[in-house]
Design a protein around this motif. Structure first.
Motif, short mmCIF file in Angstrom:
data_model
loop_
_atom_site.label_atom_id
_atom_site.label_comp_id
_atom_site.label_asym_id
_atom_site.label_seq_id
_atom_site.Cartn_x
_atom_site.Cartn_y
_atom_site.Cartn_z
N ASP A 182 0.81 -1.21 0.00
CA ASP A 182 0.00 0.00 0.00
C ASP A 182 0.84 1.26 0.00
N LYS A 219 2.69 3.87 -3.63
CA LYS A 219 2.30 5.03 -4.42
C LYS A 219 3.14 6.25 -4.06
N ARG A 238 -2.43 -2.09 -9.38
CA ARG A 238 -1.23 -1.53 -8.76
C ARG A 238 -0.43 -0.69 -9.75
N ALA A 294 -2.47 2.59 -10.48
CA ALA A 294 -2.58 3.50 -9.34
C ALA A 294 -1.24 4.05 -8.89
N ASP A 295 -0.19 3.26 -8.97
CA ASP A 295 1.08 3.66 -8.39
C ASP A 295 2.10 4.14 -9.42
N ALA A 327 -8.97 2.20 -5.56
CA ALA A 327 -7.82 2.88 -6.17
C ALA A 327 -8.28 4.05 -7.03
#
Length: 662
Positions: A30, A33, A457, A460-461, A491
């Protein structure tokens, strides 16, 4: 961020070198990001330090400051993209973000759409590799884009195709950059690496010969890094001339030496060990040994077992391939950069091995060994992905990512998939191909296994850092398709929570959707009233904008019409609690939007009004505000409902002392 001592440094279109390598790799955690965003910001600052300003960069800086837009032209390889990033970084303000604009990619906002630009943004439109059709299409939209950039007090840098034809009306924004001094660029990188000036200021034949050709800036940076690594691995007493000579040999003779060594090694175990060392360079000897054995097992049946006491030991076998193991156990080739030369030779001249190396790499990252740490896994994936990209096989790397993410998988394998996609998105040549592939997966592909999790992932990151609009679109498609989880939806909501512009774009997209249960579920989570009423340093909140009000009303109307009450009542109570909190004129506005949405329900209008009133009564009992304030909000809602039905005046008889009057 992972630091190594044996691999080049890359980011999105820029090579940055330093004391140790900077590598962007994302794990399924988590906290990634913010780490990724911090790395991206650090690289912009580092790039500004290392860049040698090319001739006419001052002119580009003046044009950008004067008009808000500059169009950069020039010969490829002189650092146009780096200059663009530095120019935009110089205009960084708290109210805007740096990002790259999409141009003609699927399901994206067109360049002329005002929603594409936020206040104070620093926008890069890199069309250096665009064909004539794509460049012409972008030019047609540039006037509208520039108008929005001016209105939003933003800044735009366009990198145009070399020898592209530019519209006469845009010529005054064009600046043709010239090649900076090659020796100046080389020395700047050496200074960054900590080489003393008294060393690099002396003339050197190897450097002079290397710079005789008009090298791209990336090659000069890479050669400077080779010199740095030659210094770090050199013998005591070696000087600048020896470092440069070693770097020159590695660059010029490495491939030839690798070919000669492979030709000399005829036995499968020898070649397996050679490949393992090249792919796991710097890893512990135990890992290299097990990886070589796995490669042999993968490619064929094991040979007749021989007693371990009769086998040649690993140290002797490493000597056969010009490698050694340090006291600490790390295995490296004796020659500088020989690992990359071996990888390139094996990849180019042993094509039948390529399909097996992806499977082998996945098995290695899953090894249960204390020495298989994150940096070892990431380095292996980086090197495998690098060979796919170097040889122009982005589609095969995408297929490999899909294989790693589906079927029987594991956390290390999923991390490898995320890492490989990150590497593809950072590649200056193939990044567009990977963004397109990710879109196809998210919007239309079969999301088997854990592929959706990997995509969430990455979007979002990773993608959100440089292309937030594209991340929004891809997360939106994942969210509307996901079943049994809300990972993509969360997300997506986290992404828009940090940007009013993106929040506006999402609400508009939802208001134009088919209002399926999935779309309405996204809306309910994305319509957080606290975010909608937040000023965040600007003169107005998102809910004050008429376009946002239209989107919110349309979506709430669909919610009241299409969803059973238990699915939306909790969100309605959140709106009522926010209204009861007394947010100035927004308290009444929140109620107005709910009532307007219910009023559109025609034959179900009475039922919708009754359900909203019941929610308000429930909110009174469960709300965080005091009972008097909650009761006032319920009374105001009832008055607005009555006014909508024509049985009460539009103006409430009293006004709350805290300002709920609309």
């Amino acid at each position: 961020m992972i630091q190594r001592t044996d691999t080049r440094v890359r980011d999105s279109g820029v090579t940055v070198t330093g004391n140790g390598d900077v590598y962007i790799g994302m794990q399924l955690r988590d906290s990634d990001k913010q780490a990724f965003r911090r790395v991206a910001e650090d690289q912009l600052r580092r790039l500004r330090y290392v860049l040698v300003a090319p001739p006419r960069m001052g002119e580009a800086r003046a044009v950008l400051a004067d008009s808000g837009t500059v169009i950069l032209d020039g010969v490829p390889g002189i650092g146009r993209s780096a200059v663009a990033r530095v120019l935009l970084h110089e205009h960084h303000r708290d109210c805007g973000v740096f990002r790259e604009l999409p141009a003609g990619e699927e399901d994206e906002l067109p360049l002329h759409d005002p929603a594409l630009v936020g206040t104070g943004d620093q926008l890069l439109l890199d069309l250096s590799a665009a064909d004539d059709r794509r460049w012409a299409a972008a030019q047609a939209e540039l006037p509208a884009l520039r108008k929005t950039v001016h209105e939003q007090r933003a800044h735009l840098v366009v990198v145009m195709p070399y020898r592209g034809v530019l519209d006469p009306d845009l010529q005054y924004c064009r600046v043709v950059l010239e090649r900076p001094s090659g020796i100046g660029v080389f020395r700047r990188h050496l200074r960054l690496h900590g080489v003393p000036p008294e060393q690099y200021l002396q003339p050197d034949g190897t450097v002079t010969g290397f710079l005789t050709a008009d090298r791209p800036m990336r090659e000069i940076a890479e050669f400077a890094d080779l010199v740095r690594r030659a210094r770090d691995a050199g013998r005591p007493g070696d000087g600048f001339a020896q470092w440069c000579e070693t770097a020159g040999r590695a660059r010029n003779d490495g491939r030839r030496d690798a070919a000669a060594l492979v030709a000399k090694l005829r036995e499968a175990p020898q070649r397996a060990l050679l490949i393992a060392v090249s792919m796991l360079h710097g890893a512990h000897a135990d890992v290299v040994h097990r990886a070589a054995e796995q490669l042999l097992s993968l490619l064929g049946p094991p040979s007749e077992s021989v007693s371990p006491l009769q086998q040649r030991d690993l140290a002797e076998r490493l000597l056969d391939i010009s490698a050694t193991a340090a006291i600490t156990g790390q295995v490296r080739f004796e020659k500088l950069d020989f690992d990359s030369a071996v990888r390139a030779h094996v990849w180019d001249h042993m094509p039948d091995l390529r399909p097996h190396l992806g499977t082998w790499a996945a098995s290695v990252v899953e090894l249960n060994d204390p020495h298989v740490v994150t940096v070892v896994r990431d380095s292996l994936v980086e090197r495998v992905a690098g060979e796919y990209l170097r040889t122009g096989r982005a589609d095969e790397l995408g297929y490999l990512v899909e294989r790693w993410s589906t079927g029987t998988t594991s956390r290390p394998r999923l991390e490898a998939a995320v890492h490989a996609l990150t590497r593809g998105l950072a590649d200056p040549v193939h990044a567009r191909d990977f963004r397109r592939q990710i879109y196809q997966w998210c919007a239309n592909g079969r999301l088997e296994g854990e592929l959706a999790r990997v995509l969430v992932r990455v979007c979002a990151d990773v993608l959100a850092t440089s292309h937030p609009d594209q991340a929004l679109v891809r997360l939106y498609h994942l969210a509307r398709r996901e079943r049994g989880t809300t990972r993509a939806r969360q997300a997506l909501c986290d992404l828009v929570a940090g940007s009013r512009r993106l929040h506006r774009v999402l609400l508009d997209r939802l208001a134009r959707s088919d209002f399926s249960p999935a779309h309405l579920g996204i809306f309910l989570q994305a319509s957080d009233p606290e975010l909608l009423t937040l000023h965040s340093g600007t003169s107005h909140a998102l809910i004050d904008e008429q376009s946002a009000q239209r989107s919110l009303t349309a979506c709430w109307h669909a919610v009241l019409t299409e969803l059973p009450p238990p699915q939306w009542q909790a969100e309605a109570r959140r709106w009522l609690h926010r209204a009861a909190a007394g947010t100035g004129p927004h308290s009444g506005l929140l109620l107005d939007l709910l009532v307007s949405a219910a009023q559109r329900c025609t034959e179900k209008r009475g039922e919708a009004f009754a359900l909203l009133y019941a929610c308000a009564r429930d909110a009174e009992r469960a709300g965080p505000e005091n009972a008097v304030r909650a009761a006032e909000t319920t009374g105001l809602l009832l008055h607005k409902i009555s006014a909508a039905q024509g049985i009460a005046p539009a103006t409430p008889p009293t006004t709350s002392p805290r300002g709920t009057r609309p």
